[in-house]
Design a protein around this motif. Sequence first.
Motif, PDB file in Angstrom:
ATOM      1  N   ALA A   1       0.371   9.585   7.489  1.00 44.32           N
ATOM      2  CA  ALA A   1       0.801   8.378   8.200  1.00 44.32           C
ATOM      3  C   ALA A   1      -0.158   7.243   7.875  1.00 44.32           C
ATOM      4  O   ALA A   1      -1.346   7.471   7.638  1.00 44.32           O
ATOM      5  N   MET A   2       0.374   6.006   7.897  1.00 44.36           N
ATOM      6  CA  MET A   2      -0.445   4.810   7.687  1.00 44.36           C
ATOM      7  C   MET A   2       0.077   3.688   8.570  1.00 44.36           C
ATOM      8  O   MET A   2       1.272   3.634   8.882  1.00 44.36           O
ATOM      9  N   SER A   3      -0.832   2.784   8.946  1.00 46.67           N
ATOM     10  CA  SER A   3      -0.432   1.592   9.689  1.00 46.67           C
ATOM     11  C   SER A   3      -1.495   0.529   9.480  1.00 46.67           C
ATOM     12  O   SER A   3      -2.674   0.840   9.281  1.00 46.67           O
TER      13      SER A   3
ATOM     14  N   ILE B   1     -10.458   4.354   8.218  1.00 46.85           N
ATOM     15  CA  ILE B   1     -10.229   2.971   8.617  1.00 46.85           C
ATOM     16  C   ILE B   1     -10.803   2.057   7.532  1.00 46.85           C
ATOM     17  O   ILE B   1     -11.998   2.133   7.220  1.00 46.85           O
ATOM     18  N   TYR B   2      -9.944   1.219   6.959  1.00 44.21           N
ATOM     19  CA  TYR B   2     -10.349   0.343   5.850  1.00 44.21           C
ATOM     20  C   TYR B   2     -10.281  -1.119   6.255  1.00 44.21           C
ATOM     21  O   TYR B   2      -9.380  -1.547   6.983  1.00 44.21           O
ATOM     22  N   ASP B   3     -11.239  -1.886   5.764  1.00 43.83           N
ATOM     23  CA  ASP B   3     -11.236  -3.336   5.875  1.00 43.83           C
ATOM     24  C   ASP B   3     -10.280  -3.858   4.790  1.00 43.83           C
ATOM     25  O   ASP B   3     -10.522  -3.666   3.593  1.00 43.83           O
ATOM     26  N   ILE B   4      -9.202  -4.486   5.208  1.00 40.63           N
ATOM     27  CA  ILE B   4      -8.177  -4.920   4.253  1.00 40.63           C
ATOM     28  C   ILE B   4      -8.734  -5.929   3.247  1.00 40.63           C
ATOM     29  O   ILE B   4      -8.362  -5.921   2.072  1.00 40.63           O
ATOM     30  N   ARG B   5      -9.658  -6.759   3.672  1.00 45.63           N
ATOM     31  CA  ARG B   5     -10.228  -7.743   2.737  1.00 45.63           C
ATOM     32  C   ARG B   5     -10.939  -7.047   1.580  1.00 45.63           C
ATOM     33  O   ARG B   5     -10.829  -7.468   0.428  1.00 45.63           O
ATOM     34  N   ARG B   6     -11.682  -5.998   1.890  1.00 46.22           N
ATOM     35  CA  ARG B   6     -12.405  -5.269   0.849  1.00 46.22           C
ATOM     36  C   ARG B   6     -11.426  -4.519  -0.062  1.00 46.22           C
ATOM     37  O   ARG B   6     -11.618  -4.464  -1.281  1.00 46.22           O
ATOM     38  N   LEU B   7     -10.407  -3.929   0.543  1.00 41.78           N
ATOM     39  CA  LEU B   7      -9.398  -3.245  -0.267  1.00 41.78           C
ATOM     40  C   LEU B   7      -8.725  -4.217  -1.228  1.00 41.78           C
ATOM     41  O   LEU B   7      -8.561  -3.932  -2.414  1.00 41.78           O
ATOM     42  N   ALA B   8      -8.314  -5.358  -0.701  1.00 44.40           N
ATOM     43  CA  ALA B   8      -7.618  -6.352  -1.529  1.00 44.40           C
ATOM     44  C   ALA B   8      -8.517  -6.896  -2.631  1.00 44.40           C
ATOM     45  O   ALA B   8      -8.043  -7.330  -3.685  1.00 44.40           O
TER      46      ALA B   8
ATOM     47  N   ARG C   1      -7.310  -4.476   9.486  1.00 45.44           N
ATOM     48  CA  ARG C   1      -7.635  -3.100   9.143  1.00 45.44           C
ATOM     49  C   ARG C   1      -6.387  -2.275   8.826  1.00 45.44           C
ATOM     50  O   ARG C   1      -5.329  -2.484   9.402  1.00 45.44           O
ATOM     51  N   LEU C   2      -6.581  -1.349   7.910  1.00 43.56           N
ATOM     52  CA  LEU C   2      -5.570  -0.367   7.549  1.00 43.56           C
ATOM     53  C   LEU C   2      -6.082   1.000   7.992  1.00 43.56           C
ATOM     54  O   LEU C   2      -7.233   1.356   7.717  1.00 43.56           O
ATOM     55  N   VAL C   3      -5.237   1.766   8.681  1.00 50.85           N
ATOM     56  CA  VAL C   3      -5.618   3.091   9.161  1.00 50.85           C
ATOM     57  C   VAL C   3      -4.758   4.129   8.453  1.00 50.85           C
ATOM     58  O   VAL C   3      -3.537   3.985   8.361  1.00 50.85           O
ATOM     59  N   VAL C   4      -5.420   5.181   7.947  1.00 55.08           N
ATOM     60  CA  VAL C   4      -4.733   6.235   7.204  1.00 55.08           C
ATOM     61  C   VAL C   4      -5.039   7.579   7.864  1.00 55.08           C
ATOM     62  O   VAL C   4      -6.203   7.935   8.073  1.00 55.08           O
ATOM     63  N   GLY C   5      -4.005   8.329   8.192  1.00 56.04           N
ATOM     64  CA  GLY C   5      -4.168   9.673   8.728  1.00 56.04           C
ATOM     65  C   GLY C   5      -3.773  10.686   7.662  1.00 56.04           C
ATOM     66  O   GLY C   5      -2.700  10.594   7.077  1.00 56.04           O
TER      67      GLY C   5
ATOM     68  N   VAL D   1       0.852  -1.185   0.000  1.00 56.37           N
ATOM     69  CA  VAL D   1       0.000   0.000   0.000  1.00 56.37           C
ATOM     70  C   VAL D   1       0.893   1.242   0.000  1.00 56.37           C
ATOM     71  O   VAL D   1       1.853   1.317   0.772  1.00 56.37           O
ATOM     72  N   SER D   2       0.581   2.204  -0.858  1.00 62.75           N
ATOM     73  CA  SER D   2       1.307   3.472  -0.877  1.00 62.75           C
ATOM     74  C   SER D   2       0.321   4.617  -0.663  1.00 62.75           C
ATOM     75  O   SER D   2      -0.776   4.623  -1.230  1.00 62.75           O
ATOM     76  N   GLY D   3       0.706   5.576   0.167  1.00 61.73           N
ATOM     77  CA  GLY D   3      -0.119   6.746   0.446  1.00 61.73           C
ATOM     78  C   GLY D   3       0.643   8.004   0.092  1.00 61.73           C
ATOM     79  O   GLY D   3       1.821   8.148   0.438  1.00 61.73           O
TER      80      GLY D   3
END
Length: 340
Positions: free
Chosen positions: A147-149, A166-173, A154-158, A114-116
């Motif tokens: 920032a991301m973690s 806040i993203y559900d990684i399964r849905r993103l993938a 879950r993936l969290v993006v600030g 993942v790149s932000g």
Amino acid sequence: MAAPTAYLGEPVEAPPSDGISRVVFSQTSDLLLASSWDKSLHLYDAATRLPRASYSHHAPLLDCCFENDSTVYAAGLDGQVKRYDVATTASAVLGSHSKAVQSLVHLAERGLLVSGSWDAGMRLWDPRAPPGANCVAAVSLPGKVYAMSAGSERLVVGTSGRHVLIYDIRRLAGGQGGEGPEQHRESSLKFQTRSLAVYTDGRGYALGSVEGRVAMEFFDAADAQANKYAFKCHRRNENGKDTVYPVHSIAFHSGYGTFATGGGDGVICIWDGDNKKRLFQTARYPTSVASMCFSRSGEMLAVAASYAYEQGERDHPADAIYIRAVQDVEVRPKARKAAA
């Protein structure tokens, strides 16, 4: 007066020559990766503190991460996301953004990166796919990524504007990132997000700001309301005035779930988040703690002592990376005292 080196850890040989943006350990060895404004990616053996390799980039680097001990990633001001072969030093552009890439996160369970970016976009890349067909998802965000973690789910993006997504990684993938985040929050801190880390147990995340505060947040709505809190840190009285420093880095200990914060004051504090206690504080490093990372066992802490220009242009100590042995007593939560 600077503290003796023994209190701070042992410096690596041949550190980066300009601002260090990230230090990160491999999760399968004692290899340590460092990205820098000197346009190079640096690989070290943390056990010996000796350099293993250096990889060149076309622009200053803002972040880096491991895929595994054979493959690493870096990205920076030119917007390019590059993949490097550790053994051969060969590199390839995985993809790009229209502006600087601030954050990289490797999702090991998915095999995705993942790149932000400052272009208010987030992208998921599959390095196994052919060039031109390797972007799994392109997500528009409400501001620049700061920032991301990620945890396992879950993936969290600030971003700028104090947005937290806040993203559900399964849905993103699965390519469903365009449908929006699972949750869209406003930071509970009044000032700009500077650092972010998901809890070891995946229940929530710690968010650090430029104004010396950390917010402890939870993903579950009930927990978020009942248990979230924020606290002040990385402040120092200087000439009778309270000076506040940014929280540049947050790192969780894999074994105990306690965490360290590193600030512009050059100090690292270790906290027991559940019991709301500070467990330990290091001596002061020569300059800002720009980045930190615990090793896979939690027995080492890599510390990037690198001036982050909190006070503008001025003379400052040379950049250094310290490998600090972590004592169990520094990171182990203290048992709660029974009520009388």
